[in-house]
Design a protein around this motif. Structure first.
Motif, PDB file in Angstrom:
ATOM      1  N   GLY A 133       0.809  -1.164   0.047  1.00  0.00           N
ATOM      2  CA  GLY A 133      -0.048   0.040  -0.192  1.00  0.00           C
ATOM      3  C   GLY A 133       0.824   1.506  -0.096  1.00  0.00           C
ATOM      4  O   GLY A 133       1.548   1.339  -0.731  1.00  0.00           O
ATOM      5  N   ALA A 134       0.767   2.040   1.050  1.00  0.00           N
ATOM      6  CA  ALA A 134       1.398   3.338   0.940  1.00  0.00           C
ATOM      7  C   ALA A 134       2.428   3.469   2.124  1.00  0.00           C
ATOM      8  O   ALA A 134       2.873   4.158   2.532  1.00  0.00           O
ATOM      9  N   TYR A 135       3.044   2.294   2.350  1.00  0.00           N
ATOM     10  CA  TYR A 135       4.090   1.921   3.513  1.00  0.00           C
ATOM     11  C   TYR A 135       5.250   1.021   3.054  1.00  0.00           C
ATOM     12  O   TYR A 135       5.011   0.117   2.304  1.00  0.00           O
ATOM     13  N   GLY A 163       0.741   4.546  -8.035  1.00  0.00           N
ATOM     14  CA  GLY A 163      -0.472   5.121  -8.047  1.00  0.00           C
ATOM     15  C   GLY A 163      -1.518   4.436  -7.143  1.00  0.00           C
ATOM     16  O   GLY A 163      -2.221   4.955  -6.471  1.00  0.00           O
ATOM     17  N   LEU A 164      -1.409   3.094  -7.274  1.00  0.00           N
ATOM     18  CA  LEU A 164      -2.256   2.196  -6.323  1.00  0.00           C
ATOM     19  C   LEU A 164      -1.665   1.813  -5.093  1.00  0.00           C
ATOM     20  O   LEU A 164      -2.153   0.636  -4.591  1.00  0.00           O
ATOM     21  N   GLY A 165      -0.525   2.587  -4.905  1.00  0.00           N
ATOM     22  CA  GLY A 165       0.262   1.713  -3.749  1.00  0.00           C
ATOM     23  C   GLY A 165       1.049   0.591  -4.298  1.00  0.00           C
ATOM     24  O   GLY A 165       0.975   0.098  -5.476  1.00  0.00           O
ATOM     25  N   ARG A 166       1.836  -0.121  -3.545  1.00  0.00           N
ATOM     26  CA  ARG A 166       2.637  -1.279  -3.605  1.00  0.00           C
ATOM     27  C   ARG A 166       1.790  -2.402  -3.512  1.00  0.00           C
ATOM     28  O   ARG A 166       1.062  -2.692  -2.494  1.00  0.00           O
ATOM     29  N   HIS A 167       1.744  -3.435  -4.370  1.00  0.00           N
ATOM     30  CA  HIS A 167       1.612  -4.746  -4.335  1.00  0.00           C
ATOM     31  C   HIS A 167      -0.097  -4.781  -4.231  1.00  0.00           C
ATOM     32  O   HIS A 167      -0.478  -5.283  -3.513  1.00  0.00           O
ATOM     33  N   LEU A 208       4.792  16.602  -2.804  1.00  0.00           N
ATOM     34  CA  LEU A 208       3.906  15.443  -2.325  1.00  0.00           C
ATOM     35  C   LEU A 208       3.130  14.749  -3.326  1.00  0.00           C
ATOM     36  O   LEU A 208       2.235  15.522  -4.171  1.00  0.00           O
ATOM     37  N   ILE A 209       3.521  13.542  -4.003  1.00  0.00           N
ATOM     38  CA  ILE A 209       2.839  12.705  -4.973  1.00  0.00           C
ATOM     39  C   ILE A 209       2.572  11.191  -4.359  1.00  0.00           C
ATOM     40  O   ILE A 209       3.483  10.286  -4.794  1.00  0.00           O
ATOM     41  N   PRO A 210       1.981  11.059  -3.105  1.00  0.00           N
ATOM     42  CA  PRO A 210       1.768   9.854  -2.616  1.00  0.00           C
ATOM     43  C   PRO A 210       0.928   8.829  -3.449  1.00  0.00           C
ATOM     44  O   PRO A 210       0.094   9.546  -4.389  1.00  0.00           O
ATOM     45  N   PRO A 211       0.856   7.565  -3.163  1.00  0.00           N
ATOM     46  CA  PRO A 211      -0.176   6.870  -3.675  1.00  0.00           C
ATOM     47  C   PRO A 211      -1.671   7.321  -3.381  1.00  0.00           C
ATOM     48  O   PRO A 211      -1.943   8.109  -2.621  1.00  0.00           O
ATOM     49  N   LEU A 212      -2.476   7.054  -4.617  1.00  0.00           N
ATOM     50  CA  LEU A 212      -3.361   7.689  -4.522  1.00  0.00           C
ATOM     51  C   LEU A 212      -4.766   7.060  -3.656  1.00  0.00           C
ATOM     52  O   LEU A 212      -5.533   7.527  -3.499  1.00  0.00           O
ATOM     53  N   ILE A 213      -4.017   5.847  -2.944  1.00  0.00           N
ATOM     54  CA  ILE A 213      -5.082   5.427  -2.065  1.00  0.00           C
ATOM     55  C   ILE A 213      -4.931   5.862  -0.642  1.00  0.00           C
ATOM     56  O   ILE A 213      -5.607   5.307   0.252  1.00  0.00           O
ATOM     57  N   ILE A 214      -4.062   6.831  -0.441  1.00  0.00           N
ATOM     58  CA  ILE A 214      -4.135   7.298   1.078  1.00  0.00           C
ATOM     59  C   ILE A 214      -5.448   7.894   1.398  1.00  0.00           C
ATOM     60  O   ILE A 214      -6.301   8.300   0.714  1.00  0.00           O
TER      61      ILE A 214
END
Length: 460
Positions: free
Chosen positions: A48-50, A70-74, A414-420
């Motif tokens: 995810g975002a971690y 964009g969707l986080g990891r895995h 800031l360009i975090p995963p869009l799922i945060i």
């Protein structure tokens, strides 16, 4: 005697050598840079975002692999799609058939781009830009491409020709015929178009460097000018596309803008398989591929491979089913609003800008004498050091990964995963507030700043 390849064993035995291996065999400056700023972490896993390190500490990712994740990891849907496509043992890349997955992904992409008709698949954002440049020049019969000051469109030779950062261009000339115009300057654009040799203008609707958005009305007016002069508009949505700015494309925030060519990549990969896509109008593709003799006039060896296409299809499915774009818009508005509220609280904080989950935090010269003297010291050594002073404690003290938005810029992007969501917004704002409190109180940040100054001076 041969033994079966065992990836897990290889990583277990040699994963600890990662920085030494890079220093010896890859880019030797990367580990040096990471150690200098204290970013030489060892991350063991991610979801995810971690990230998590070997001690089990979690790190919030506000960088998303420069926008790739964009969707986080895995993401489980993307993972399953890749397992499925591998298990299917498809006859991939035969080069003498028309497999279904590229057509299906093109269909899904074009459903979000109703004014466009066809797609060329490549392997990265810079290749998507290269494709757009070639298509624009061939379709118009003109050599010159305009780009905006401070633009970033990639680092291969063609895309480097439209890169607005001189540091990337130095030493690689001669490049393609090109001319830079200031973002938002319609008079400069009109002067160049009047020469009659311009094939296209390529533009990021929101520039990655500094997070600067095209002024209101600029893209529509630029499009009108280009059409009058029979030149094309290319929208580089490699970082801004696929929901990043709270709409599927960033150009959709401007009424009536319909680029002739659109470049996407990064988030379309799901973070797994590199992919780039150049979407364009029917007449452009038909001019480039004008006969059977020209069927392979532009192609990519690994373009349209089954794994990349499956990842892209899974990404679009997740975006639609989980309402990723709407979520990015709402979360981005909340994050930007909370950060903007801090501008009046901290004299070192100059501006908060952006759209969706692409946000720039800019620092500026303070008013009080004590802070101003420290700020001046940093600026004299190297512009951008204060932003780095913020990025480092965010990682070390609060386990949050961010980036300075560009060389010599006092801007964090800031360009975090869009799922945060709310949890991540709270964590970042609380951490950022603590770091800014320390900066204004004259805390440990300034000791680190002195170290950066010594390193900056020593590297000259």
């Amino acid at each position: 005697m041969t033994t079966e390849f065992d990836l897990g064993r290889l990583l277990s035995e040699r994963g600890g050598e990662r920085y030494e291996l890079h220093a010896r065999y890859v880019n030797h400056q990367l580990p040096r840079m990471l150690r200098t700023i204290g970013f030489d972490k060892v991350y063991e896993r991610a979801e995810g975002a971690y990230f998590w390190d070997a001690e089990g500490n979690d790190y919030l990712d506000m960088l998303a692999g420069f926008g790739v994740m964009g969707l986080g990891r895995h993401h489980p849907v993307v993972r399953r799609a890749l397992h499925d496509v591998l298990d299917a043992q498809l006859a991939d890349l035969t080069r003498f058939d028309c497999p279904p997955l590229p057509g299906l992904l093109a269909e899904r992409l074009l459903a979000h781009s109703p004014h466009l008709d066809r797609v060329f698949f490549s392997n990265s954002g810079t290749e998507a830009v290269e494709t757009a440049l070639k298509f624009a020049r061939y379709a118009t019969g003109r050599p010159r491409v305009l780009y905006c000051v401070h633009a970033f469109h990639g680092l291969t030779t063609g895309s480097l020709s439209v890169n607005g950062e001189e540091g990337f261009r130095d030493g690689f000339a001669p490049l393609l015929p090109d001319t830079a115009v200031p973002l938002g300057d319609l008079d400069a654009l009109a002067r160049e178009l009047a020469q009659g040799d311009v094939a296209a203008l390529i533009v990021e609707p929101i520039q990655g460097k500094g997070v600067h958005e095209a002024p209101a009305g600029y893209l529509r007016a630029a499009q009108d000018l280009l059409r009058r002069h029979k030149a094309l508009l290319i929208a580089d949505e490699v970082q801004t596309g696929l929901g990043r700015t709270g709409d599927f494309y960033a150009f959709q925030h401007a009424d009536g803008v319909e680029p002739d060519l659109v470049c996407v990549a990064k988030a379309l990969s799901g973070g797994y398989v590199p992919v780039g896509a150049t979407l364009g109008k029917e007449w452009i593709f038909k001019k480039v591929y004008s006969s059977m003799d020209r069927v392979l006039v532009h192609s990519a060896s690994f373009g349209s491979n089954a794994q990349a296409m499956a990842a892209g299809l899974a990404v679009l499915s997740v975006m639609e089913n989980e309402q990723i774009v709407a979520g990015a818009r709402a979360t981005g508005e909340q994050l930007k609003e909370r950060l903007s509220a801090l501008v009046d609280r901290y004299e070192l904080l100059a501006d908060v800008r952006g759209r969706g989950l692409m946000i720039g935090i800019e620092f500026g010269r303070p008013t009080s004498w004590k802070l101003r003297s420290r700020w001046t010291m940093l600026q004299a050594a190297r512009k951008g050091l204060f932003a780095q002073m913020v990025v480092v404690p965010l990682l070390h003290r609060h386990r949050i990964l961010t980036q300075v938005s560009g060389d010599h810029l006092e801007v964090i992007k800031l360009i975090p995963p869009l799922i945060i969501g709310q949890r991540e917004v709270d964590r970042f704002v609380d951490a950022f507030t603590a770091v800014m409190d320390d900066a204004h109180d004259g805390g440990l940040m300034w000791d680190f700043g002195k170290t950066l100054v010594r390193q900056a001076v020593g590297s000259r």
